[in-house]
Design an enzyme around this catalytic site. Sequence first.
Site, PDB file in Angstrom:
ATOM      1  N   ASP A  82       0.844  -1.197   0.000  1.00  0.00           N
ATOM      2  CA  ASP A  82       0.000   0.000   0.000  1.00  0.00           C
ATOM      3  C   ASP A  82       0.891   1.264   0.000  1.00  0.00           C
ATOM      4  O   ASP A  82       2.126   1.149   0.066  1.00  0.00           O
ATOM      5  CB  ASP A  82      -0.889  -0.100   1.261  1.00  0.00           C
ATOM      6  CG  ASP A  82      -2.022   0.889   1.288  1.00  0.00           C
ATOM      7  OD1 ASP A  82      -2.490   1.304   0.213  1.00  0.00           O
ATOM      8  OD2 ASP A  82      -2.465   1.238   2.405  1.00  0.00           O
ATOM      9  N   HIS A 207      -9.947   4.356  -0.965  1.00  0.00           N
ATOM     10  CA  HIS A 207      -9.143   4.418   0.264  1.00  0.00           C
ATOM     11  C   HIS A 207      -9.983   5.051   1.369  1.00  0.00           C
ATOM     12  O   HIS A 207     -11.006   5.682   1.103  1.00  0.00           O
ATOM     13  CB  HIS A 207      -7.886   5.259   0.027  1.00  0.00           C
ATOM     14  CG  HIS A 207      -6.819   4.520  -0.712  1.00  0.00           C
ATOM     15  ND1 HIS A 207      -5.618   4.176  -0.141  1.00  0.00           N
ATOM     16  CD2 HIS A 207      -6.783   4.040  -1.970  1.00  0.00           C
ATOM     17  CE1 HIS A 207      -4.884   3.516  -1.023  1.00  0.00           C
ATOM     18  NE2 HIS A 207      -5.564   3.419  -2.149  1.00  0.00           N
ATOM     19  N   ASN A 229     -10.091  -0.223   0.813  1.00  0.00           N
ATOM     20  CA  ASN A 229      -9.003  -0.287   1.794  1.00  0.00           C
ATOM     21  C   ASN A 229      -9.522   0.010   3.197  1.00  0.00           C
ATOM     22  O   ASN A 229     -10.187   1.022   3.418  1.00  0.00           O
ATOM     23  CB  ASN A 229      -7.935   0.770   1.464  1.00  0.00           C
ATOM     24  CG  ASN A 229      -7.080   0.395   0.284  1.00  0.00           C
ATOM     25  OD1 ASN A 229      -7.456  -0.460  -0.511  1.00  0.00           O
ATOM     26  ND2 ASN A 229      -5.935   1.036   0.171  1.00  0.00           N
TER      27      ASN A 229
HETATM   28  P1  13P Z   1      -8.707   3.729   6.821  1.00  0.00           P
HETATM   29  O1  13P Z   1      -7.634   3.642   7.859  1.00  0.00           O
HETATM   30  O2  13P Z   1      -9.478   5.012   6.911  1.00  0.00           O
HETATM   31  O3  13P Z   1      -9.585   2.531   6.792  1.00  0.00           O
HETATM   32  O4  13P Z   1      -7.987   3.783   5.401  1.00  0.00           O
HETATM   33  C1  13P Z   1      -7.232   2.689   4.995  1.00  0.00           C
HETATM   34  C2  13P Z   1      -6.544   2.958   3.710  1.00  0.00           C
HETATM   35  O5  13P Z   1      -7.065   3.610   2.828  1.00  0.00           O
HETATM   36  C3  13P Z   1      -5.210   2.372   3.535  1.00  0.00           C
HETATM   37  O6  13P Z   1      -4.665   2.696   2.305  1.00  0.00           O
END
Ligand code: 13P
Length: 278
Positions: A82, A207, A229
């Site tokens: 990521d 995200h 995500n």
């Molecule tokens: P959150 O922590 O808001 O769930 O977002 C996760 C994310 O987008 C990781 O790339």
Amino acid sequence: MALYTMAEILADAQKRGYGAGFFNGVNQEMIRAYIRAANDCRSPIIIGTAEGLLKYSDFDWLAPLLLDAAARAKVPVAVHLDHTYTYKTIMRALRAGFGSVMYDGSLLSYEENIRDSAEIAKAAHAMGAGLECELGKVGGLDEGEGVKGGNIYTDPGEAFEFVERSGADFLAVSIGTVHGEYRETPRLDLARLAAIRAKVKCPLVLHGGSGLSDDDFRNCIQGGIRKVNIYTDIITAAAGAIRKDTSLAYTDLNEKAEQAMYEAAVKKLRIFGSDNKY
Ligand code: 13P
């Protein structure tokens, strides 16, 4: 089951109209919770880590754990890197065998983002891996100096050209979500998502999934989001479980935390409609 790639999982999500969950991990409890959730829900899943999370776990320890857990699962599991800002970390993940990486050029200008993403696309594709890029900016992430930036929404007009010129295989879009906890109820720009979807054929990524309502998820997935995500909801569930009984032994606290993360992940997989697919 053999290790899957994110491209394979998202192609199936696209074909069957569901969303695949992506969950970040830094230790065995997190990764085991995700794999258990995926196995029990018969759901494909994507697990991984991010450059900013490597302060919690050494990459050389974490990468084999992720890859091994994914390959042992009874359902398709892909390993993805990521948010990453440096060429060096991208190359480490590609060398380790991750099937996809995210290069986050969202802090750069449009042209710089295309230039750097295109360079990384060449390396990723040469290794048989896929590349996720972000256009616009999903705020809320600690970027270096502890700066928490706001949102810059994805321009649907730019999205098509960006994907063509960068070589991105998956596009993260900014439509009103932020990373971390929401200070006010999120309002998603579904019309913008529809406009992006009309122009861009590659799988779209959302995200900042934590804190969204079930309807938000369903609307986004119906609108073409194929990967969601999630991170904050998972670590919040773990911390909540630990705070419930701090008198427990460390090993038992770990177990409680893992169970809470498992339950949080199961809930998401059911909402995303990826359950009962294998
Ligand atoms: P959150 O922590 O808001 O769930 O977002 C996760 C994310 O987008 C990781 O790339």
